[in-house]
Motif scaffolding. Structure first.
Motif, short mmCIF file in Angstrom:
data_model
loop_
_atom_site.label_atom_id
_atom_site.label_comp_id
_atom_site.label_asym_id
_atom_site.label_seq_id
_atom_site.Cartn_x
_atom_site.Cartn_y
_atom_site.Cartn_z
N LEU A 268 0.81 -1.22 0.00
CA LEU A 268 0.00 0.00 0.00
C LEU A 268 0.84 1.27 0.00
N ASN A 269 2.16 1.13 0.00
CA ASN A 269 3.04 2.30 0.16
C ASN A 269 2.85 3.35 -0.92
N GLY A 270 2.60 2.91 -2.16
CA GLY A 270 2.51 3.87 -3.25
C GLY A 270 1.15 4.48 -3.45
N ILE A 271 0.21 4.18 -2.58
CA ILE A 271 -1.16 4.67 -2.74
C ILE A 271 -1.35 5.97 -1.98
N ASP A 272 -1.87 6.97 -2.66
CA ASP A 272 -2.13 8.27 -2.05
C ASP A 272 -3.06 8.09 -0.85
N ARG A 273 -2.72 8.71 0.26
CA ARG A 273 -3.53 8.56 1.48
C ARG A 273 -4.88 9.25 1.36
N ARG A 274 -5.10 10.02 0.30
CA ARG A 274 -6.42 10.60 0.05
C ARG A 274 -7.26 9.74 -0.87
N ALA A 275 -6.73 8.59 -1.28
CA ALA A 275 -7.44 7.69 -2.19
C ALA A 275 -8.75 7.20 -1.55
N ARG A 276 -9.70 6.90 -2.41
CA ARG A 276 -10.98 6.38 -1.91
C ARG A 276 -10.85 4.86 -1.77
N GLN B 31 -2.90 3.94 9.23
CA GLN B 31 -1.81 4.13 8.28
C GLN B 31 -1.92 5.45 7.52
N GLY B 32 -2.90 6.26 7.88
CA GLY B 32 -2.99 7.59 7.31
C GLY B 32 -4.01 7.75 6.19
N PHE B 33 -4.73 6.69 5.83
CA PHE B 33 -5.75 6.82 4.79
C PHE B 33 -6.92 7.65 5.32
#
Length: 229
Positions: free
Chosen positions: A29-37, A55-57
């Motif tokens: 999940l490291n490369g996924i923007d934490r603002r992702a839906r 994790q900040g999502f």
């Protein structure tokens, strides 16, 4: 879906007391923007949604068929949104609106092929191009107990790997070939096999894979791969 592929009565009663523990490969999940839906389909009591919030999502939603589990999730995981699915697998989400779906130990609760295909089709609809599904589900087990019950229920359900639990659920364990087929329209990003405990506390092996919807103009060869964490 048929009642067999819903089993809301079980998950809203005996199933509501189960504990779920499939591990998460956080590096995936490291490369996924934490603002992702993010959508946790079959969220249960919100364990995974809570982990992703930690994790900040910032935009995590869980959906489940069982009102008791959703109510518990709302009480325990204030940082995520939770909704009861009233017509599974249909989602009240627009097409191409979700970035990541978590699908942990959900296929095992949807025994038949058609029900699983219907779910994957719906998830494909709501995912944006390049969106991800993180799948974790139980493989066929090799121990005598599991082989015996696969054989005992194969004639009744028409598929080797479907079985009834002692407390009334109908579940399914899968061949890796079936999982490859089920997600054949996706690109494989990463995969691994992990040790887990079942909802009844027994040791088992699970297959985990991260798959992506195709992006326009992207080649399959450029996206496929395997990885460990």
């Amino acid at each position: 879906m048929t009642d067999l592929n819903n089993q809301v009565g079980y998950w809203n009663s005996k199933g509501a007391a189960k504990t779920f523990g499939h591990p998460v490969a956080l590096p995936w999940l490291n490369g996924i923007d934490r603002r992702a839906r993010v959508l946790d389909y079959g969220c249960g009591y919100g364990r995974l949604a809570g982990l992703l919030v930690q994790q900040g999502f910032e935009n995590v939603e869980g959906v489940d068929v069982a009102p008791r589990l959703v109510s518990r999730a709302k009480n325990e995981q204030a940082g995520a949104l939770f909704t009861v699915l009233t017509n599974p697998p249909q989602l009240d989400h627009q097409a191409d609106s979700v970035d990541l779906v978590l699908l942990f130990a959900v296929l095992t609760c949807i025994p038949d092929d058609a029900g699983q295909r219907e779910l994957v089709t719906e998830l494909h609809r709501v995912l944006r191009p390049g969106g991800l599904i993180y799948v974790s589900d139980l493989c066929l087990q090799e121990d005598h107990r599991n082989r015996s019950r696969y054989e005992r229920f194969a004639a009744k359900y028409g598929t080797y790997g479907i079985f009834e639990t002692d407390d009334g659920a109908v579940c399914r364990h899968h061949t890796t070939d079936w999982l490859d087929h089920l997600f054949g329209d996706f690109h494989l990003v990463a995969s691994r096999e992990v040790a887990v405990e079942t909802m009844n506390g027994r040791p088992a092996r699970a297959s985990q894979r991260l798959v992506a919807t195709p992006q326009p103009g992207a080649s399959r060869a450029g996206r496929d791969g395997t990885g460990d964490a």
